[in-house]
Design a protein around this motif. Structure first.
Motif, PDB file in Angstrom:
ATOM      1  N   ILE A  51       4.674   9.520   3.633  1.00 64.40           N
ATOM      2  CA  ILE A  51       5.629   8.603   2.997  1.00 64.40           C
ATOM      3  C   ILE A  51       6.938   8.689   3.758  1.00 64.40           C
ATOM      4  CG2 ILE A  51       6.362  10.372   1.333  1.00 64.40           C
ATOM      5  CD1 ILE A  51       6.581   8.102  -0.767  1.00 64.40           C
ATOM      6  N   ASP A  52       7.592   7.540   3.944  1.00 65.71           N
ATOM      7  CA  ASP A  52       8.850   7.585   4.680  1.00 65.71           C
ATOM      8  C   ASP A  52       9.989   8.057   3.774  1.00 65.71           C
ATOM      9  OD1 ASP A  52       9.538   3.957   4.811  1.00 65.71           O
ATOM     10  OD2 ASP A  52       9.292   5.347   3.135  1.00 65.71           O
ATOM     11  N   GLY A  53      11.177   8.166   4.355  1.00 65.93           N
ATOM     12  CA  GLY A  53      12.285   8.822   3.664  1.00 65.93           C
ATOM     13  C   GLY A  53      12.731   8.161   2.379  1.00 65.93           C
ATOM     14  N   ASP A  54      12.675   6.823   2.343  1.00 61.59           N
ATOM     15  CA  ASP A  54      13.114   6.147   1.125  1.00 61.59           C
ATOM     16  C   ASP A  54      11.950   5.753   0.231  1.00 61.59           C
ATOM     17  OD1 ASP A  54      13.971   3.047   2.891  1.00 61.59           O
ATOM     18  OD2 ASP A  54      12.055   3.997   2.462  1.00 61.59           O
ATOM     19  N   GLY A  55      10.738   6.127   0.627  1.00 65.15           N
ATOM     20  CA  GLY A  55       9.575   5.910  -0.217  1.00 65.15           C
ATOM     21  C   GLY A  55       8.989   4.521  -0.169  1.00 65.15           C
ATOM     22  N   ARG A  56       9.471   3.684   0.740  1.00 68.02           N
ATOM     23  CA  ARG A  56       8.989   2.296   0.775  1.00 68.02           C
ATOM     24  C   ARG A  56       7.634   2.174   1.451  1.00 68.02           C
ATOM     25  NH1 ARG A  56      14.516  -0.911   2.634  1.00 68.02           N
ATOM     26  NH2 ARG A  56      15.776  -0.315   0.830  1.00 68.02           N
ATOM     27  N   ARG A  57       7.339   3.066   2.389  1.00 69.29           N
ATOM     28  CA  ARG A  57       6.096   2.963   3.144  1.00 69.29           C
ATOM     29  C   ARG A  57       5.242   4.195   2.875  1.00 69.29           C
ATOM     30  NH1 ARG A  57       5.208   3.638   9.534  1.00 69.29           N
ATOM     31  NH2 ARG A  57       3.131   2.753   9.712  1.00 69.29           N
ATOM     32  N   THR A  58       4.004   3.944   2.491  1.00 71.72           N
ATOM     33  CA  THR A  58       3.046   5.022   2.260  1.00 71.72           C
ATOM     34  C   THR A  58       1.805   4.804   3.107  1.00 71.72           C
ATOM     35  OG1 THR A  58       2.076   3.871   0.367  1.00 71.72           O
ATOM     36  CG2 THR A  58       3.859   5.425  -0.097  1.00 71.72           C
ATOM     37  N   MET A  59       1.170   5.879   3.485  1.00 69.88           N
ATOM     38  CA  MET A  59       0.007   5.830   4.349  1.00 69.88           C
ATOM     39  C   MET A  59      -1.023   6.831   3.867  1.00 69.88           C
ATOM     40  SD  MET A  59       2.571   5.919   7.502  1.00 69.88           S
ATOM     41  CE  MET A  59       3.734   6.535   6.304  1.00 69.88           C
ATOM     42  N   TYR A  60      -2.309   6.523   4.073  1.00 68.40           N
ATOM     43  CA  TYR A  60      -3.397   7.377   3.605  1.00 68.40           C
ATOM     44  C   TYR A  60      -4.518   7.423   4.634  1.00 68.40           C
ATOM     45  CZ  TYR A  60      -1.094   6.528  -0.870  1.00 68.40           C
ATOM     46  OH  TYR A  60      -0.161   6.431  -1.880  1.00 68.40           O
ATOM     47  N   ARG A  61      -5.194   8.559   4.670  1.00 69.22           N
ATOM     48  CA  ARG A  61      -6.418   8.577   5.461  1.00 69.22           C
ATOM     49  C   ARG A  61      -7.481   7.816   4.690  1.00 69.22           C
ATOM     50  NH1 ARG A  61      -7.395  12.782   7.805  1.00 69.22           N
ATOM     51  NH2 ARG A  61      -9.593  12.397   8.243  1.00 69.22           N
ATOM     52  N   ASP A  62      -8.443   7.276   5.400  1.00 66.70           N
ATOM     53  CA  ASP A  62      -9.414   6.382   4.778  1.00 66.70           C
ATOM     54  C   ASP A  62     -10.167   7.028   3.625  1.00 66.70           C
ATOM     55  OD1 ASP A  62     -10.440   4.572   7.804  1.00 66.70           O
ATOM     56  OD2 ASP A  62      -8.719   4.336   6.455  1.00 66.70           O
ATOM     57  N   SER A  63     -10.476   8.294   3.756  1.00 63.06           N
ATOM     58  CA  SER A  63     -11.331   8.942   2.753  1.00 63.06           C
ATOM     59  C   SER A  63     -10.641   9.140   1.403  1.00 63.06           C
ATOM     60  CB  SER A  63     -11.829  10.294   3.269  1.00 63.06           C
ATOM     61  OG  SER A  63     -10.750  11.172   3.516  1.00 63.06           O
ATOM     62  N   VAL A  64      -9.323   8.952   1.337  1.00 64.62           N
ATOM     63  CA  VAL A  64      -8.623   9.134   0.062  1.00 64.62           C
ATOM     64  C   VAL A  64      -7.999   7.844  -0.449  1.00 64.62           C
ATOM     65  CG1 VAL A  64      -8.128  11.535   0.699  1.00 64.62           C
ATOM     66  CG2 VAL A  64      -6.330   9.791   0.944  1.00 64.62           C
ATOM     67  N   LYS A  65      -8.073   6.777   0.324  1.00 65.49           N
ATOM     68  CA  LYS A  65      -7.498   5.500  -0.110  1.00 65.49           C
ATOM     69  C   LYS A  65      -8.125   5.050  -1.424  1.00 65.49           C
ATOM     70  CE  LYS A  65      -6.156   3.571   4.363  1.00 65.49           C
ATOM     71  NZ  LYS A  65      -6.462   2.560   5.406  1.00 65.49           N
ATOM     72  N   GLY A  66      -7.264   4.611  -2.340  1.00 62.74           N
ATOM     73  CA  GLY A  66      -7.738   4.165  -3.645  1.00 62.74           C
ATOM     74  C   GLY A  66      -7.921   5.286  -4.642  1.00 62.74           C
ATOM     75  N   ARG A  67      -7.854   6.543  -4.189  1.00 60.21           N
ATOM     76  CA  ARG A  67      -8.002   7.697  -5.091  1.00 60.21           C
ATOM     77  C   ARG A  67      -6.719   8.517  -5.185  1.00 60.21           C
ATOM     78  NH1 ARG A  67     -11.409  11.730  -3.912  1.00 60.21           N
ATOM     79  NH2 ARG A  67     -11.268  11.493  -1.647  1.00 60.21           N
ATOM     80  N   PHE A  68      -5.998   8.632  -4.094  1.00 57.41           N
ATOM     81  CA  PHE A  68      -4.779   9.442  -4.046  1.00 57.41           C
ATOM     82  C   PHE A  68      -3.556   8.535  -3.971  1.00 57.41           C
ATOM     83  CE2 PHE A  68      -6.584  13.538  -1.877  1.00 57.41           C
ATOM     84  CZ  PHE A  68      -7.585  13.599  -2.825  1.00 57.41           C
ATOM     85  N   THR A  69      -2.455   8.988  -4.566  1.00 59.53           N
ATOM     86  CA  THR A  69      -1.189   8.274  -4.495  1.00 59.53           C
ATOM     87  C   THR A  69      -0.072   9.254  -4.163  1.00 59.53           C
ATOM     88  OG1 THR A  69      -1.930   6.669  -6.157  1.00 59.53           O
ATOM     89  CG2 THR A  69       0.430   6.781  -5.700  1.00 59.53           C
ATOM     90  N   ILE A  70       0.630   8.981  -3.073  1.00 65.00           N
ATOM     91  CA  ILE A  70       1.771   9.802  -2.697  1.00 65.00           C
ATOM     92  C   ILE A  70       3.039   9.135  -3.217  1.00 65.00           C
ATOM     93  CG2 ILE A  70       2.105   8.681  -0.446  1.00 65.00           C
ATOM     94  CD1 ILE A  70       2.816  11.450   0.707  1.00 65.00           C
ATOM     95  N   SER A  71       3.993   9.942  -3.645  1.00 60.02           N
ATOM     96  CA  SER A  71       5.274   9.412  -4.109  1.00 60.02           C
ATOM     97  C   SER A  71       6.340  10.488  -3.925  1.00 60.02           C
ATOM     98  CB  SER A  71       5.196   8.968  -5.576  1.00 60.02           C
ATOM     99  OG  SER A  71       4.893  10.062  -6.421  1.00 60.02           O
ATOM    100  N   ARG A  72       7.566  10.074  -4.060  1.00 63.24           N
ATOM    101  CA  ARG A  72       8.670  11.022  -3.947  1.00 63.24           C
ATOM    102  C   ARG A  72       9.791  10.627  -4.882  1.00 63.24           C
ATOM    103  NH1 ARG A  72      10.257  11.080   2.076  1.00 63.24           N
ATOM    104  NH2 ARG A  72      11.987  12.408   1.354  1.00 63.24           N
ATOM    105  N   ASP A  73      10.550  11.625  -5.315  1.00 61.82           N
ATOM    106  CA  ASP A  73      11.733  11.408  -6.128  1.00 61.82           C
ATOM    107  C   ASP A  73      12.888  12.054  -5.364  1.00 61.82           C
ATOM    108  OD1 ASP A  73      13.814  11.453  -7.960  1.00 61.82           O
ATOM    109  OD2 ASP A  73      12.486  11.790  -9.661  1.00 61.82           O
ATOM    110  N   ASN A  74      13.660  11.253  -4.678  1.00 60.15           N
ATOM    111  CA  ASN A  74      14.721  11.818  -3.842  1.00 60.15           C
ATOM    112  C   ASN A  74      15.852  12.421  -4.680  1.00 60.15           C
ATOM    113  OD1 ASN A  74      13.339  11.220  -1.523  1.00 60.15           O
ATOM    114  ND2 ASN A  74      14.556   9.412  -0.999  1.00 60.15           N
ATOM    115  N   ALA A  75      16.005  11.963  -5.909  1.00 61.80           N
ATOM    116  CA  ALA A  75      17.022  12.553  -6.787  1.00 61.80           C
ATOM    117  C   ALA A  75      16.640  13.979  -7.195  1.00 61.80           C
ATOM    118  CB  ALA A  75      17.208  11.693  -8.023  1.00 61.80           C
ATOM    119  N   LYS A  76      15.337  14.249  -7.225  1.00 59.34           N
ATOM    120  CA  LYS A  76      14.849  15.582  -7.604  1.00 59.34           C
ATOM    121  C   LYS A  76      14.367  16.385  -6.394  1.00 59.34           C
ATOM    122  CE  LYS A  76      13.377  14.250 -12.255  1.00 59.34           C
ATOM    123  NZ  LYS A  76      12.237  14.175 -13.201  1.00 59.34           N
ATOM    124  N   ASN A  77      14.484  15.810  -5.202  1.00 59.19           N
ATOM    125  CA  ASN A  77      14.019  16.487  -3.977  1.00 59.19           C
ATOM    126  C   ASN A  77      12.575  16.957  -4.112  1.00 59.19           C
ATOM    127  OD1 ASN A  77      16.544  16.095  -2.902  1.00 59.19           O
ATOM    128  ND2 ASN A  77      17.174  18.238  -3.017  1.00 59.19           N
TER     129      ASN A  77
END
Length: 124
Positions: A51-77
């Motif tokens: 995931i990029d610094g502001d959370g706008r772009r996320t990327m996944y390896r094929d084997s986890v697409k649709g099952r895993f979700t990456i996210s970030r909360d920059n206010a909580k680091n």
């Protein structure tokens, strides 16, 4: 002092869900792309998601697409990985890593800081 501390790993049955977290300190979290990398016993490290610094772009390896979700909360680091529909082959130690002004992509050589990892075990 830079620290990345993962938590939330554990044991889950196939088909179950887990959320792992990565608490960051000692650096400007929002300036860093983040990723999750896993390493199964006896195997090399494997980039899972980024995931990029502001959370706008996320990327996944094929084997986890649709099952895993990456996210970030920059206010909580904090970085997260929500893992659903888990399979035995997802069993590994999961590490978070930080890349200054990076894209969050799968070249793990880019990443400057690493956590100590959290074990995720998927079995019946």
């Amino acid at each position: 002092e830079v620290q990345l501390v993962e938590s939330g790993g554990g044991w889950v049955q196939p088909g179950g869900s887990l959320r792992v977290s990565c608490a960051a300190s000692g650096f400007t979290f929002s300036s860093y792309a983040m990723c999750w990398v896993r390493q199964a016993s006896g195997k090399g490290p494997e980039w899972v998601s980024g995931i990029d610094g502001d959370g706008r772009r996320t990327m996944y390896r094929d084997s986890v697409k649709g099952r895993f979700t990456i996210s970030r909360d920059n206010a909580k680091n904090t970085l997260y990985l929500q893992m659903n529909s888990l399979k035995p082959e997802d069993t590994a130690v999961y590490y978070c890593a930080a890349d200054y002004l990076g894209p969050g992509t799968e070249d793990i050589r880019r990443y400057d800081y690493w956590g100590q990892g959290t074990q995720v075990t998927v079995s019946s």
